[in-house]
Write a protein that holds these residues in place. Structure first.
Motif, PDB file in Angstrom:
ATOM      1  N   HIS A 205       0.911  -1.163   0.000  1.00 16.49           N
ATOM      2  CA  HIS A 205       0.000   0.000   0.000  1.00 16.49           C
ATOM      3  C   HIS A 205       0.935   1.193   0.000  1.00 16.49           C
ATOM      4  N   ARG A 283     -10.969   5.914   0.339  1.00 14.87           N
ATOM      5  CA  ARG A 283     -11.444   7.223  -0.116  1.00 14.87           C
ATOM      6  C   ARG A 283     -12.217   7.160  -1.436  1.00 14.87           C
ATOM      7  N   TYR A 377     -12.352   9.747   5.968  1.00 12.11           N
ATOM      8  CA  TYR A 377     -11.469  10.363   6.952  1.00 12.11           C
ATOM      9  C   TYR A 377     -12.100  11.618   7.551  1.00 12.11           C
TER      10      TYR A 377
HETATM   11  N1  LLP Z   1      -4.845   0.025   2.797  1.00 12.07           N
HETATM   12  C1  LLP Z   1      -4.000   0.406   3.779  1.00 12.07           C
HETATM   13  C2  LLP Z   1      -3.058  -0.575   4.326  1.00 12.07           C
HETATM   14  C3  LLP Z   1      -4.024   1.731   4.248  1.00 12.07           C
HETATM   15  O1  LLP Z   1      -3.193   2.106   5.210  1.00 12.07           O
HETATM   16  C4  LLP Z   1      -4.956   2.659   3.700  1.00 12.07           C
HETATM   17  C5  LLP Z   1      -5.009   4.040   4.161  1.00 12.07           C
HETATM   18  C6  LLP Z   1      -5.828   2.201   2.695  1.00 12.07           C
HETATM   19  C7  LLP Z   1      -5.736   0.886   2.266  1.00 12.07           C
HETATM   20  C8  LLP Z   1      -6.868   3.074   2.069  1.00 12.07           C
HETATM   21  O2  LLP Z   1      -6.345   4.177   1.455  1.00 12.07           O
HETATM   22  P1  LLP Z   1      -7.279   5.098   0.537  1.00 12.07           P
HETATM   23  O3  LLP Z   1      -7.784   4.255  -0.595  1.00 12.07           O
HETATM   24  O4  LLP Z   1      -8.383   5.601   1.375  1.00 12.07           O
HETATM   25  O5  LLP Z   1      -6.373   6.193   0.093  1.00 12.07           O
HETATM   26  N2  LLP Z   1      -6.308  10.293   6.989  1.00 12.07           N
HETATM   27  C9  LLP Z   1      -5.734  10.530   5.678  1.00 12.07           C
HETATM   28  C10 LLP Z   1      -5.603   9.272   4.886  1.00 12.07           C
HETATM   29  C11 LLP Z   1      -4.807   8.200   5.592  1.00 12.07           C
HETATM   30  C12 LLP Z   1      -4.763   6.893   4.824  1.00 12.07           C
HETATM   31  C13 LLP Z   1      -4.204   5.799   5.662  1.00 12.07           C
HETATM   32  N3  LLP Z   1      -4.196   4.517   5.030  1.00 12.07           N
HETATM   33  C14 LLP Z   1      -6.548  11.594   4.956  1.00 12.07           C
HETATM   34  O6  LLP Z   1      -7.482  12.119   5.543  1.00 12.07           O
HETATM   35  O7  LLP Z   1      -6.233  11.950   3.826  1.00 12.07           O
END
Ligand code: LLP
Length: 426
Positions: A205, A283, A377
């Motif tokens: 990731h 997201r 988030y």
């Molecule tokens: N998989 C893992 C192992 C992760 O750590 C994360 C997010 C995801 C999937 C999902 O990521 P996404 O598709 O949502 O980008 N609080 C921050 C974002 C932190 C993301 C942490 N990990 C914000 O508000 O932008």
């Protein structure tokens, strides 16, 4: 509008901002403010868009629960056929409460406790995404003590450059996440020799809110290099290639890569390996499906600046203050005219803002504001700072809506604090 639509589920009906068929002021009248409002239709549409793009290969979408862990959101995604990606025992609990079975769950995270590993194995989860050699050894021991064999994917740090806020880059050299690339092969060999671990996948990731394809392509290629070597060495149980989440959404006017471009970049690589693809989007599925509705408490001028003080603070939506993140701010019922102002919350910190020096529609005290792209988030990062009860969460489906998380009451703020604590001697 094309992919990454910011309007997801939101439109103006006779000038009033509505989520699907429900005007936001009607929701505020029932749920109060601040309130997070989610469009079920927008979540469904994002899920289907991604799953259509990935359809040419065997794949599974494991929604990243941390983005929005509301049971209503989890149940909706479960009904669509999603699995989940969790990072804590608490998220495991929520996922199970929402009806996900072990086989629907992958467990990521750099600091899983022994207790959490035990709970995950007892639940029969699909994969533990292991992030260090020490975690692997602990997992082998825990699985042994349960008489189980733990299905493991090694989370490898592919050490690629990504272009996002440095707080949310996770796949660069030296990050705390994943197993350093140069150690991955040795750790995989170690796993292959363990009695209570089955090496079932490789995982990465690389970050969040990513809008370029190259890091994904490079990262996947690095995972597949490892896979090729391990296959030659007889790693017969390797079946999954988990490439994490990170797909960006639109917050302002930017147009990130769409699901199809993402699929076009990674599917040919994964298809050639024969591995089953897992993605962990958070997201992308919920970010634009949510809006935070807040009420204007006061307007004031100070030192030549215009302030719009609203009833949602950094404790409700941390992103602007924590990452300097941009969220569009709109009047629910525009009055005509515009205003340049700092839109700020009631929390006693100068860093408590939603937007600074922003050109918005003119609003007056008592008006409602919609803060867009707050589905991911948002609520999950809220706190009780300043002893502010957490907001309500509302789900909309067509012409109907329901409060799916009640607004906290003052009593909730103190429910874990006994009036007479039990003092013990050391
Ligand atoms: N998989 C893992 C192992 C992760 O750590 C994360 C997010 C995801 C999937 C999902 O990521 P996404 O598709 O949502 O980008 N609080 C921050 C974002 C932190 C993301 C942490 N990990 C914000 O508000 O932008």
């Amino acid at each position: 509008m094309g992919e990454g639509v910011l309007s997801a589920g939101l439109a103006r009906v006779d000038g009033v901002l509505a989520c699907e068929g429900v005007p936001l002021d009607a929701i505020a009248a029932v749920a109060g403010t601040p309130a997070y409002v989610y469009s079920g239709g927008a979540i469904r549409e994002a899920y289907e868009r991604l799953s259509r793009a990935l359809a040419p290969v065997r794949h599974r979408v494991h929604y990243s629960v941390k983005a929005n862990s509301s049971l209503a959101v989890l149940r909706l995604l479960r009904a669509l056929g999603a699995g989940v990606d969790i990072v804590s025992g608490g998220e495991l609990f929520r996922a199970r409460r929402a009806g996900f079975e072990g086989k629907d769950i992958v467990f990521s995270g750099v600091g899983k406790t022994e207790g959490e590993l035990r709970e995950a194995l007892a639940a029969g989860i699909l994969l533990v995404n292991v992030e260090s050699e020490s975690e692997l050894r602990l997992l082998d021991r825990v699985a042994g003590s349960l008489g189980a064999v733990a299905p493991v994917a090694l989370r490898v740090n592919p050490e690629v450059r990504v272009d996002t806020h440095h707080y949310i880059r996770t796949g660069e050299r030296g990050n705390k996440f994943g197993i350093p690339y140069e150690e991955a092969l040795a750790t995989a060999r170690l796993a292959l020799g363990m009695a209570h671990v089955r090496l079932a996948g490789l995982d990465m990731h690389i970050g969040s809110q990513l809008s370029h394809l190259d890091p994904y392509r490079e990262g996947v290629m690095r995972l597949l290099e490892l896979h090729a070597t391990l296959k030659e060495e007889g790693a017969a149980d390797l079946r999954y290639c988990d490439i994490g989440g990170g797909l960006a959404v639109t917050y302002d006017t930017e147009i990130p890569m769409d699901a199809q471009a993402f699929a076009d970049a990674v599917l040919p690589l994964v298809a050639a390996s024969g591995l089953q693809l897992i993605v962990e989007p958070g997201r992308f599925l919920v970010g634009n499906a949510g809006v935070l509705v807040a009420r204007v408490l006061y307007r004031k001028r100070s030192g030549g600046r215009d302030y719009v003080i609203i009833d949602a603070g950094m404790n409700d939506l941390l992103r602007p203050s924590h990452y300097n993140a941009f969220h569009l701010v709109e009047a629910v019922r525009p009055r005509g005219g515009r205003l340049t102002a700092d839109v700020v919350g009631p929390v006693c910190e100068s860093g408590d803002f939603v937007a600074l020096d922003r050109d918005i529609e003119r609003v007056e005290e008592g008006d409602l504001l919609a803060i867009r792209s707050a589905g991911a988030y948002g609520y999950v990062m809220s706190s009780n700072y300043n002893s502010r009860p957490r907001a309500a969460e509302v789900m909309v489906e067509g012409e109907r809506f329901a409060i799916v998380t009640a607004r906290e009451r003052y009593e909730d703020l103190v429910r874990l604090e006994p009036d007479a604590p039990a003092w013990r001697s050391a």
